[in-house]
Scaffold this motif. Structure first.
Motif, PDB file in Angstrom:
ATOM      1  N   PHE A   1     -15.091   0.816   4.853  1.00 54.70           N
ATOM      2  CA  PHE A   1     -14.642   2.166   4.515  1.00 54.70           C
ATOM      3  C   PHE A   1     -15.086   2.597   3.122  1.00 54.70           C
ATOM      4  N   ASP A   2     -15.218   1.642   2.196  1.00 52.57           N
ATOM      5  CA  ASP A   2     -15.656   1.997   0.848  1.00 52.57           C
ATOM      6  C   ASP A   2     -17.069   2.575   0.863  1.00 52.57           C
TER       7      ASP A   2
ATOM      8  N   LEU B   1      -4.719   9.630   1.097  1.00 53.97           N
ATOM      9  CA  LEU B   1      -5.826   8.706   1.363  1.00 53.97           C
ATOM     10  C   LEU B   1      -5.453   7.729   2.473  1.00 53.97           C
ATOM     11  N   LEU B   2      -4.237   7.191   2.430  1.00 57.42           N
ATOM     12  CA  LEU B   2      -3.790   6.273   3.481  1.00 57.42           C
ATOM     13  C   LEU B   2      -3.765   6.960   4.839  1.00 57.42           C
TER      14      LEU B   2
ATOM     15  N   ASP C   1      -5.561  -1.710  12.520  1.00 59.28           N
ATOM     16  CA  ASP C   1      -5.766  -1.166  11.174  1.00 59.28           C
ATOM     17  C   ASP C   1      -4.924   0.084  10.957  1.00 59.28           C
TER      18      ASP C   1
ATOM     19  N   HIS D   1      -2.349   9.214  -3.064  1.00 57.11           N
ATOM     20  CA  HIS D   1      -2.531   7.926  -2.401  1.00 57.11           C
ATOM     21  C   HIS D   1      -2.058   7.994  -0.948  1.00 57.11           C
TER      22      HIS D   1
ATOM     23  N   ASP E   1      -7.332   7.387   6.056  1.00 57.82           N
ATOM     24  CA  ASP E   1      -7.911   6.111   6.480  1.00 57.82           C
ATOM     25  C   ASP E   1      -7.298   5.636   7.789  1.00 57.82           C
TER      26      ASP E   1
ATOM     27  N   TRP F   1      -6.042  -1.799  -0.212  1.00 60.65           N
ATOM     28  CA  TRP F   1      -6.774  -2.287   0.963  1.00 60.65           C
ATOM     29  C   TRP F   1      -7.214  -1.126   1.833  1.00 60.65           C
ATOM     30  N   ARG F   2      -8.459  -1.219   2.341  1.00 60.60           N
ATOM     31  CA  ARG F   2      -8.987  -0.234   3.292  1.00 60.60           C
ATOM     32  C   ARG F   2      -9.694  -0.988   4.413  1.00 60.60           C
TER      33      ARG F   2
ATOM     34  N   ILE G   1      -2.358  -0.730   7.820  1.00 64.36           N
ATOM     35  CA  ILE G   1      -2.871  -0.277   6.528  1.00 64.36           C
ATOM     36  C   ILE G   1      -1.744   0.041   5.549  1.00 64.36           C
TER      37      ILE G   1
ATOM     38  N   ASN H   1       0.797  -1.226   0.000  1.00 70.07           N
ATOM     39  CA  ASN H   1       0.000   0.000   0.000  1.00 70.07           C
ATOM     40  C   ASN H   1       0.835   1.284   0.000  1.00 70.07           C
TER      41      ASN H   1
END
Length: 424
Positions: free
Chosen positions: A279-280, A250-251, A263, A247, A254, A274-275, A267, A105
Motif C-alpha cells: 500500500f505504501d 486513512l484507515l 486486512d 488518521h 485503506d 501498519w498498512r 487493520i 492503529n
C-alpha cells in the motif's frame, strides 16, 4: 457539565499566562520555540476539546461508578489516604491507556493530535482530542473500584491529574536531578514527543515515570541525540478538527481498498502505522524518512494574517468563557448550538490560517448562523442583560470577520499565488 465548565473557566487563564511567560522567556533568550501559528493552532485544539468535555459529549463503556457499586470488596471513606490511592490508580490507568494509544492503529487517531505539533512547548500540551467520544479503558481503574474508592474522589482527581501534565511540555527546563527517578519531567516528555528512532514510543507515564521503568518503555534523553518533534506522517495543517480525523480517514480508505477481508477487519487493531502489503507504493502517504532533514509545515504568512489569527483566537476564548460561565442559564439544547458555533468558528479561522481559499465558505456559513442566532433569540444567549448594545457589537464583529476573510482570500492569497507563479 456546569461544574466542569467552572473548573475550565479558572484553569484557562492560568494556562494562557504560563504560555505567555514561556514565550516571553524565549524572546529574551533569543530562542523561539513558540511560533505564532503553531501556538494558535494548539490553543484552538484545547478550546474544542474543552467545549466537547464541558458539553458531556463523551461516554464510558463501563462507568467507574458501576464498578464501585457492583465489584467493590471494601468501602472506604474519602480520606487523604483515599485520595493518594486514587491518584496512583488514575496514573496507572493513564499509563496503559496512553501506551495502547501509541501501539494500536485505531486508538492512535485520538492521540495523534497531541503529537501533531512540530514544536514542543506549553501550548502543544493543549492539543487534546475531540474525536474521543467513547472512553474504553475505565476498566483499568478496577484496583480503585475493588478498594471501594468513592466515585466522587475519582471525579475530582481526573481533571487535576490532567492539568498536572501541562507543565512539563517545555524545552526550557533541563534535567531535574533526583526528581528524574520517579516523576515525569520535561526531559522525559521530550523523549516521548520525539520522532527520533531512539525515542519512538517511549516514556508513556503521565505523572510517575516508574511505570515506564517497570514495564520496559523507559528511555533517557541523550545528550548526543537532540529530540525532533512531530509525527512521522506530518499533518500539514493548522486545523485541529482536520487533524483529529486524518488518521481515521486513512484507515477507512485503506480498509476500503484492501483486497481481502482479513486486512479490512484487522487493520484497525494492527500496530500503529501498519498498512496492507504494497500500500505504501500503491497509495503513498507523505512520511518523514530523515527526521533531521525535513521542512516544517508553515506558509510564509503575512504579519496581518498572524495578528488576525490571534484576534480570532482571543475572541473565541471570550465566547467560550461566556459559555462556561453560563452553561446552566443557557440551558439545553442551546448549549449544543453554542458548541456547534464554536467548532465552526475554529474550523473557519484555522482554514484561513492554512491559506485555503475555500475558508470563505466556512466563514460565510458562520456569519449566517451567527445572524440567525441573534435574530431567533433576540440577543447572544442572554448577553444583552450583561452588556448593553451587545447585539451591535456582535453584528459588527461578525461582519468584520467576513470582510477580513474575504480580503485574505481574494486579495492577499491571490497576490501570493500570482507572485509564486511569476517566480516559477
Amino acid at each position: 457539565m456546569e461544574e466542569y465548565g467552572k473548573i475550565l473557566l479558572i484553569a484557562m487563564p492560568f494556562f494562557l499566562l504560563l504560555i505567555f511567560i514561556e514565550r516571553t522567556y524565549g524572546y529574551f533568550k533569543g530562542i523561539n520555540h513558540t511560533p505564532v501559528m503553531d501556538s494558535v493552532s494548539s490553543i484552538s485544539s484545547g478550546m474544542t476539546n474543552a467545549v466537547k468535555d464541558a458539553l458531556g459529549l463523551s461516554i464510558a463503556i463501563i462507568s467507574y461508578e458501576w464498578m464501585v457499586s457492583h465489584l467493590a470488596i471494601l468501602h472506604i471513606e474519602a480520606t487523604v489516604l483515599t485520595y493518594i490511592i486514587a491518584f496512583f490508580a488514575i496514573d496507572f490507568y493513564g499509563y496503559w491507556g496512553h501506551r495502547w494509544a501509541h501501539q494500536i492503529n485505531f486508538l492512535w487517531n485520538k492521540h495523534a493530535i497531541h503529537h501533531s505539533s512540530e514544536e514542543f512547548n506549553l501550548a502543544c500540551a493543549l492539543r487534546q482530542p475531540v474525536s474521543s467520544f467513547i472512553s474504553l479503558f475505565t476498566f483499568l481503574l478496577l484496583p480503585a473500584a475493588l478498594l471501594g474508592v468513592p466515585a466522587s474522589v475519582i471525579a475530582i482527581l481526573l481533571p487535576i491529574h490532567l492539568f498536572l501534565q501541562f507543565w512539563y511540555h517545555t524545552r526550557y527546563i533541563g534535567k531535574m536531578g533526583f526528581l528524574e527517578k520517579f516523576l515525569v519531567t520535561p526531559s522525559h516528555h521530550r523523549v516521548h514527543h520525539a520522532i527520533n528512532p531512539e525515542y519512538m514510543d517511549k516514556n508513556h507515564g503521565q505523572i510517575f515515570i516508574f511505570w515506564d521503568k517497570w514495564f520496559g518503555t523507559f528511555q533517557e534523553e541523550l545528550d548526543t541525540v537532540p529530540p525532533v518533534f512531530g509525527i512521522t506522517r506530518p499533518v500539514q495543517t493548522w486545523n485541529p478538527i482536520r487533524i483529529n480525523f486524518q488518521h481515521l480517514w486513512l484507515l477507512a480508505k485503506d480498509a476500503y481498498r484492501a483486497e481481502n477481508w482479513k486486512d479490512k477487519a484487522t487493520i484497525w487493531f494492527k500496530p500503529t502505522g501498519w498498512r496492507p502489503a504494497a500500500f505504501d507504493e500503491k497509495y503513498p502517504v507523505h512520511k518523514i524518512s530523515d527526521v533531521y532533514r525535513f521542512e516544517k509545515y508553515g506558509h510564509q504568512h503575512s504579519d496581518l494574517l498572524k495578528y488576525w489569527s490571534v484576534i480570532q483566537l482571543f475572541v473565541t476564548l471570550g465566547l467560550i468563557s461566556y459559555l462556561f460561565g453560563n452553561i446552566a442559564a443557557i440551558g439545553l439544547p442551546n448549549i449544543f448550538l453554542y458548541g456547534l458555533f464554536v467548532f465552526l468558528t475554529v474550523y473557519s479561522y484555522t482554514e484561513l490560517m492554512d491559506t485555503r481559499r475555500f475558508s470563505i465558505f466556512w466563514e460565510g456559513l458562520r456569519f449566517i448562523l451567527a445572524i440567525g442566532i441573534l435574530y431567533w433569540y433576540g440577543d447572544w444567549f442572554g448577553m444583552s442583560s450583561l452588556l448593553p448594545y451587545s447585539n451591535w457589537i456582535f453584528i459588527s464583529y461578525f461582519l468584520l470577520s467576513l470582510l477580513m476573510n474575504s480580503y485574505f482570500v481574494f486579495v492577499e492569497f491571490k497576490k501570493s499565488q500570482n507572485t509564486l507563479s511569476y517566480d516559477n
